[in-house]
Design an enzyme around this catalytic site. Structure first.
Site, PDB file in Angstrom:
ATOM      1  N   SER A 183       0.834  -1.213   0.000  1.00 44.02           N
ATOM      2  CA  SER A 183       0.000   0.000   0.000  1.00 44.02           C
ATOM      3  C   SER A 183       0.864   1.257   0.000  1.00 44.02           C
ATOM      4  CB  SER A 183      -0.964   0.010   1.191  1.00 44.02           C
ATOM      5  OG  SER A 183      -0.277  -0.153   2.402  1.00 44.02           O
ATOM      6  N   HIS A 216      -2.386  -8.647   1.928  1.00 39.71           N
ATOM      7  CA  HIS A 216      -1.971  -7.425   2.635  1.00 39.71           C
ATOM      8  C   HIS A 216      -3.052  -7.089   3.677  1.00 39.71           C
ATOM      9  CE1 HIS A 216       0.107  -3.780   3.389  1.00 39.71           C
ATOM     10  NE2 HIS A 216      -0.229  -3.055   2.329  1.00 39.71           N
ATOM     11  N   HIS A 258       5.259 -13.112   6.785  1.00 37.61           N
ATOM     12  CA  HIS A 258       5.545 -11.728   6.403  1.00 37.61           C
ATOM     13  C   HIS A 258       6.680 -11.702   5.394  1.00 37.61           C
ATOM     14  CE1 HIS A 258       6.311  -7.400   6.725  1.00 37.61           C
ATOM     15  NE2 HIS A 258       5.051  -7.340   7.162  1.00 37.61           N
ATOM     16  N   ARG A 304       3.601  -5.335  16.427  1.00 37.09           N
ATOM     17  CA  ARG A 304       2.236  -4.797  16.398  1.00 37.09           C
ATOM     18  C   ARG A 304       1.264  -5.863  16.924  1.00 37.09           C
ATOM     19  NH1 ARG A 304       2.090  -3.218  10.176  1.00 37.09           N
ATOM     20  NH2 ARG A 304       2.838  -5.377  10.154  1.00 37.09           N
ATOM     21  N   ASP A 317      -2.155  -8.538  11.522  1.00 38.39           N
ATOM     22  CA  ASP A 317      -3.568  -8.862  11.267  1.00 38.39           C
ATOM     23  C   ASP A 317      -4.076 -10.050  12.086  1.00 38.39           C
ATOM     24  OD1 ASP A 317      -3.806  -6.819   9.296  1.00 38.39           O
ATOM     25  OD2 ASP A 317      -2.657  -8.085   7.942  1.00 38.39           O
TER      26      ASP A 317
HETATM   27  N1  CMX Z   1       0.210 -19.925   5.341  1.00 38.67           N
HETATM   28  C1  CMX Z   1       0.547 -20.847   4.424  1.00 38.67           C
HETATM   29  N2  CMX Z   1       1.583 -20.710   3.565  1.00 38.67           N
HETATM   30  C2  CMX Z   1       2.307 -19.607   3.695  1.00 38.67           C
HETATM   31  C3  CMX Z   1       2.054 -18.620   4.665  1.00 38.67           C
HETATM   32  C4  CMX Z   1       0.935 -18.798   5.499  1.00 38.67           C
HETATM   33  N3  CMX Z   1       0.560 -17.898   6.398  1.00 38.67           N
HETATM   34  N4  CMX Z   1       2.968 -17.645   4.537  1.00 38.67           N
HETATM   35  C5  CMX Z   1       3.776 -17.978   3.520  1.00 38.67           C
HETATM   36  N5  CMX Z   1       3.369 -19.164   2.999  1.00 38.67           N
HETATM   37  C6  CMX Z   1       3.900 -19.857   1.831  1.00 38.67           C
HETATM   38  C7  CMX Z   1       3.804 -18.964   0.611  1.00 38.67           C
HETATM   39  O1  CMX Z   1       2.492 -18.979   0.085  1.00 38.67           O
HETATM   40  C8  CMX Z   1       4.853 -19.546  -0.303  1.00 38.67           C
HETATM   41  O2  CMX Z   1       4.330 -20.738  -0.852  1.00 38.67           O
HETATM   42  P1  CMX Z   1       4.638 -21.160  -2.386  1.00 38.67           P
HETATM   43  O3  CMX Z   1       6.122 -21.284  -2.477  1.00 38.67           O
HETATM   44  O4  CMX Z   1       3.906 -22.446  -2.532  1.00 38.67           O
HETATM   45  O5  CMX Z   1       4.097 -20.064  -3.244  1.00 38.67           O
HETATM   46  C9  CMX Z   1       5.954 -19.926   0.690  1.00 38.67           C
HETATM   47  O6  CMX Z   1       5.296 -20.075   1.975  1.00 38.67           O
HETATM   48  C10 CMX Z   1       7.061 -18.917   0.814  1.00 38.67           C
HETATM   49  O7  CMX Z   1       6.484 -17.647   1.140  1.00 38.67           O
HETATM   50  P2  CMX Z   1       7.304 -16.597   2.032  1.00 38.67           P
HETATM   51  O8  CMX Z   1       8.534 -16.248   1.265  1.00 38.67           O
HETATM   52  O9  CMX Z   1       7.471 -17.111   3.403  1.00 38.67           O
HETATM   53  O10 CMX Z   1       6.294 -15.375   2.125  1.00 38.67           O
HETATM   54  P3  CMX Z   1       6.088 -14.178   1.094  1.00 38.67           P
HETATM   55  O11 CMX Z   1       7.081 -13.116   1.403  1.00 38.67           O
HETATM   56  O12 CMX Z   1       6.038 -14.664  -0.296  1.00 38.67           O
HETATM   57  O13 CMX Z   1       4.625 -13.701   1.458  1.00 38.67           O
HETATM   58  C11 CMX Z   1       2.846 -13.115   2.889  1.00 38.67           C
HETATM   59  C12 CMX Z   1       4.335 -12.992   2.636  1.00 38.67           C
HETATM   60  C13 CMX Z   1       2.459 -12.177   4.036  1.00 38.67           C
HETATM   61  C14 CMX Z   1       2.075 -12.716   1.641  1.00 38.67           C
HETATM   62  C15 CMX Z   1       2.535 -14.584   3.282  1.00 38.67           C
HETATM   63  O14 CMX Z   1       3.221 -14.928   4.472  1.00 38.67           O
HETATM   64  C16 CMX Z   1       1.058 -14.866   3.436  1.00 38.67           C
HETATM   65  O15 CMX Z   1       0.403 -15.184   2.434  1.00 38.67           O
HETATM   66  N6  CMX Z   1       0.484 -14.760   4.681  1.00 38.67           N
HETATM   67  C17 CMX Z   1      -0.924 -14.896   4.905  1.00 38.67           C
HETATM   68  C18 CMX Z   1      -1.659 -13.611   4.520  1.00 38.67           C
HETATM   69  C19 CMX Z   1      -1.380 -12.515   5.515  1.00 38.67           C
HETATM   70  O16 CMX Z   1      -1.474 -12.671   6.723  1.00 38.67           O
HETATM   71  N7  CMX Z   1      -1.083 -11.309   5.015  1.00 38.67           N
HETATM   72  C20 CMX Z   1      -0.919 -10.101   5.846  1.00 38.67           C
HETATM   73  C21 CMX Z   1       0.508  -9.585   5.905  1.00 38.67           C
HETATM   74  C22 CMX Z   1       0.608  -8.338   6.753  1.00 38.67           C
HETATM   75  C23 CMX Z   1      -0.047  -7.161   6.063  1.00 38.67           C
HETATM   76  O17 CMX Z   1       0.419  -6.750   4.981  1.00 38.67           O
HETATM   77  O18 CMX Z   1      -1.058  -6.656   6.542  1.00 38.67           O
END
Ligand code: CMX
Length: 435
Positions: free
Chosen positions: A241, A271, A318, A327, A373
């Site tokens: 964002s 996000h 994250h 947070r 979150d």
């Molecule tokens: N549950 C299951 N799998 C997860 C996960 C979770 N909470 N977090 C990461 N992974 C997976 C990814 O989907 C990715 O899988 P693939 O290789 O199959 O695509 C793998 O683990 C590696 O990901 P990463 O490098 O650890 O995480 P990213 O930097 O790519 O993504 C984020 C970060 C936040 C998008 C991810 O951890 C996620 O999807 N979390 C759940 C959604 C969430 O809570 N988002 C809010 C973030 C905070 C905010 O911005 O408000």
């Protein structure tokens, strides 16, 4: 707000001169090299943006102008002897790098109150939307309708000098921040409370009045809002964002256009929308297990079922952090202090123990810990704000503080149009075969 504006201009002019000299004399110095993994993996860790208001450390979490969350909780002014920090104080800190006095924070509160009037056409625009339009969509539409008020757009059309961009952006940012709680509470009341709107209470601060207009009378809920609107405000510049606001702003789109774009980014489930997804997921778990007091084993099974369906566990993981999000910790501390008995909060705490080892066991998740979150929804539910589709709007109101303070800096420092380089897969393959 002449003092804040003058202070900001003095600091910005000095830094602008300093940065120009650095770019001229040391512009060729290599800071980092970009790897193939970064090109293909969402540009993680690429240092390519100046963002003055906050900085994120993977282990320690966010620092606003050098202050951690426990430090800002302690040092920022409080409203009428309360315990939680005033977001007004954080905005001041982010804009000029100084902790304001109590009087300065209160003066900023009064200033935002004076600027809070929202023209009727904004409400008419919202009223023309179907009631079931997602609140985040309503929020961005409301902000876009408000763009008619942009001082930057008006002055640019009249031939404003580059040297004055910061001034018009400051005015737009102050006006927008002042009006956001009015728009957000209007959306909440029209969507969930039959358009039974509540007038502002001008004796209150920015957060307290927001809580009041939403319809919450419990003073602890106002305290929650002060903490919530403070800790969600900024997370350095690379998050989706903030980066969107920065990118769109770099085209000289005004604060309204830039902020609305950022809100569309916040509305994504990876996000800001994750805060609604967490509580939706918890509610579904409760429904599917048929109990509000699930055992650890029941929760474990539900987590595995979610992962087996190819879904993520919302609120965990994250892109930068590698520890529990401070947070999250701040909200857990708030819940421990203010909330004596809540089944949903208890489940969130159970998840904190259960989710990380399971995600660690997948062998690919870089951060198994909770993010911001994971906790917020449970506290909101406790105080009666159960309409989870609205949660990301709260996040958005807070995020305005950081991204708009940063937008003022971008215009004051005269940052150019952002335009990184993309490559094709063909180019990448050629490059790798030649290396
Ligand atoms: N549950 C299951 N799998 C997860 C996960 C979770 N909470 N977090 C990461 N992974 C997976 C990814 O989907 C990715 O899988 P693939 O290789 O199959 O695509 C793998 O683990 C590696 O990901 P990463 O490098 O650890 O995480 P990213 O930097 O790519 O993504 C984020 C970060 C936040 C998008 C991810 O951890 C996620 O999807 N979390 C759940 C959604 C969430 O809570 N988002 C809010 C973030 C905070 C905010 O911005 O408000």
């Amino acid at each position: 707000m002449d003092i804040l504006k003058k202070k900001f201009h003095e600091k910005a002019s000095a830094l602008k001169a300093e940065l120009r000299a650095i770019a001229k004399e040391q512009g060729g110095t290599q800071l980092d090299t970009v790897s193939v993994k970064q090109v293909l993996g969402g540009m993680r860790g690429v240092k390519s943006m100046l963002w003055e208001t906050s900085q994120l450390d993977a282990q320690e979490g966010i620092r606003f102008r050098g202050y951690s969350i426990p430090e800002i909780k302690e040092k920022l002014p409080k409203f009428k002897g309360g315990k939680e920090p005033m977001p007004e104080g954080l905005f001041w800190l982010m804009l000029v790098g100084e902790i304001p006095t109590q009087e300065e924070a209160e003066a900023l509160s009064d200033e935002w109150e004076k600027r809070a009037h929202v023209p009727e056409h904004v409400f008419n625009t919202l009223n023309n939307l179907p009631k079931d339009t997602h609140p985040m969509t309503q929020f961005t539409i409301g902000i876009m309708a408000l763009q008619s008020e942009s001082i930057f757009a008006k002055r640019y059309a009249e031939g404003m000098s580059k040297n004055d961009y910061w001034d018009a952006t400051f005015e737009d940012s102050m006006n927008l921040i002042a009006k956001l709680p009015v728009i957000a509470s209007n959306i909440y009341r029209r969507t969930y409370h039959n358009s039974d709107f509540i007038d502002a209470d001008t004796s209150l601060d920015w957060s307290g009045n927001f809580a009041h207009m939403l319809g919450f009378k419990d003073s602890d809920f106002s305290s929650l809002m002060r903490l919530y609107l403070t800790i969600h405000a900024d997370h350095e510049g690379g998050n989706a964002s903030a980066h969107t606001v920065h990118l769109v702003g770099s085209t000289l789109s005004d604060a309204y256009n830039s902020f609305a774009a950022g809100m569309n980014s916040l509305a994504g489930p990876l996000h800001g929308l994750a805060n609604q997804e967490v509580i939706k997921w918890v509610f579904r778990m409760i429904e599917s297990l048929g109990t509000t007091e699930p055992t650890d084993d029941q929760i474990k099974q539900y987590i595995h079922d979610t992962l087996d369906k190819g879904q993520v566990i919302p609120g965990y993981g994250h892109a930068v952090l590698r520890q529990p999000d401070p947070r999250f910790v701040a909200q857990r501390e708030f819940a421990k202090e203010y909330i004596k008995d809540s089944e949903i909060v208890k489940i969130v705490w159970q998840l904190f123990d259960i989710v990380p080892p399971i995600l660690q066991g997948l062998g690919k998740v870089k951060n198994p810990w909770p993010n911001v979150d994971a906790h917020s929804g449970a506290i909101l539910v406790h105080y009666g704000l159960k309409e989870y589709s609205f949660y990301t709007v709260l996040f958005g109101v807070s995020r305005a503080l950081g991204v708009l303070a940063a937008l003022c800096w971008s215009r004051a420092l005269g940052f150019p149009l952002e335009r990184p380089k993309s490559v094709t897969s063909e180019w990448l393959k050629n490059e790798l075969s030649n290396s």
